[in-house]
Scaffold this active site. Sequence first.
Site, mmCIF file in Angstrom:
data_model
loop_
_atom_site.group_PDB
_atom_site.id
_atom_site.type_symbol
_atom_site.label_atom_id
_atom_site.label_comp_id
_atom_site.label_asym_id
_atom_site.label_seq_id
_atom_site.Cartn_x
_atom_site.Cartn_y
_atom_site.Cartn_z
ATOM 1 N N LYS A 76 0.853 -1.212 0.000
ATOM 2 C CA LYS A 76 0.000 0.000 0.000
ATOM 3 C C LYS A 76 0.878 1.247 0.000
ATOM 4 C CE LYS A 76 0.754 1.499 4.459
ATOM 5 N NZ LYS A 76 1.755 2.516 4.644
ATOM 6 N N ALA A 115 10.017 0.296 4.475
ATOM 7 C CA ALA A 115 9.747 1.159 3.322
ATOM 8 C C ALA A 115 8.483 2.001 3.475
ATOM 9 C CB ALA A 115 9.631 0.298 2.063
ATOM 10 N N ASP A 172 -1.998 -1.832 10.096
ATOM 11 C CA ASP A 172 -2.240 -1.852 8.644
ATOM 12 C C ASP A 172 -2.819 -3.179 8.156
ATOM 13 O OD1 ASP A 172 -1.291 0.701 8.170
ATOM 14 O OD2 ASP A 172 0.758 0.030 7.802
#
Length: 313
Positions: free
Chosen positions: A11, A102, A141
């Site tokens: 995402k 990341a 998440d």
Amino acid sequence: MNSYSLIAPAKINLYLEIIGDRPDGYHELAMLLQSIDLADRVDLRPNGTQAIRVHCDDPQVPANESNLAYQAAALMAGEFSEAYGRYGGMEISIQKRIPMGAGLAGGSTDAAAVLVGLNLMWSLGLTQSELQELGGRLGSDVPFCIVGGTAIATGRGEQLSSLRSLDNLYAVLAKYQDLPVSTVWAYKTYRQQFQNTYIPLDNLADRKQRVHSGAMVAAIAQQDSQRIGELLHNDLEKVVLPAHPRVAELRDKLGQLETLGVMMSGSGSTVFALVSSQFQAERVRQELRELLPDPNLGLWTTRLINMGIQVVS
Ligand code: C5P
């Protein structure tokens, strides 16, 4: 009992606003999350023992209990001990394509794939919202990664409302392979520096309500890609960019090119540029490579997609 192969997309954050502290120690967030077609592949295979084992083609990824995919399997084994007792353990093989540290939810999406896969492998019949409740215990998440697409996320990031899909847009991702950023560090540093700007706890509900009528949500509903590009926002840039000048330089260089907009994803260190076609994405990628010829700089052309975890076989 069957083996399962799943595709686990990454995402990006089109919008990330830190609203305040929560009683549980997390931050209250207002986010717009978007799935992209950069994805890991997760294979689940019953092994006829009681062991849960993780394998990954990237030696940098820990293949032990610290891996969120392992923790997802252990959570399912604990919650559904009868099924675990009957069907036994499994080999979890991850083909890692999403870079780590990341801000792309790489670990979370692998965990989401394990939840979806074990639900099928053990014939549990859990609904999507039941899987999302379990996912929320593993990480903020994970619930989004299960459903994917384009969504408003509030609370810790686990309260989701799906929006009209943006799957006609592309994102060029840029990340220095040797530069991970810790999410825990980013939020802790943000709290130290900006706690005085936080909305008091008793006003959170009101603020949360207004997220749904925000300018970015309207731009997405209208599919106004120009406006979406202008409204990209991430509060965590305020702490990550000063601490990591290479990320700041990367964002600056990407910002000089012709795109809809540029932003850091999550807690970084990925910076992305939103563009309207694959042709434009390839051009931006080439131009950035010429501006920053560092072999350590990873670049990816990705498409925005309207899906979360997909079972492929
Ligand atoms: O939920 P997850 O484990 O992915 O979050 C990683 C860290 O990010 C948390 O331990 C916390 O420090 C920070 N965080 C936060 N508020 C959120 C989500 C994450 O402070 N809503």
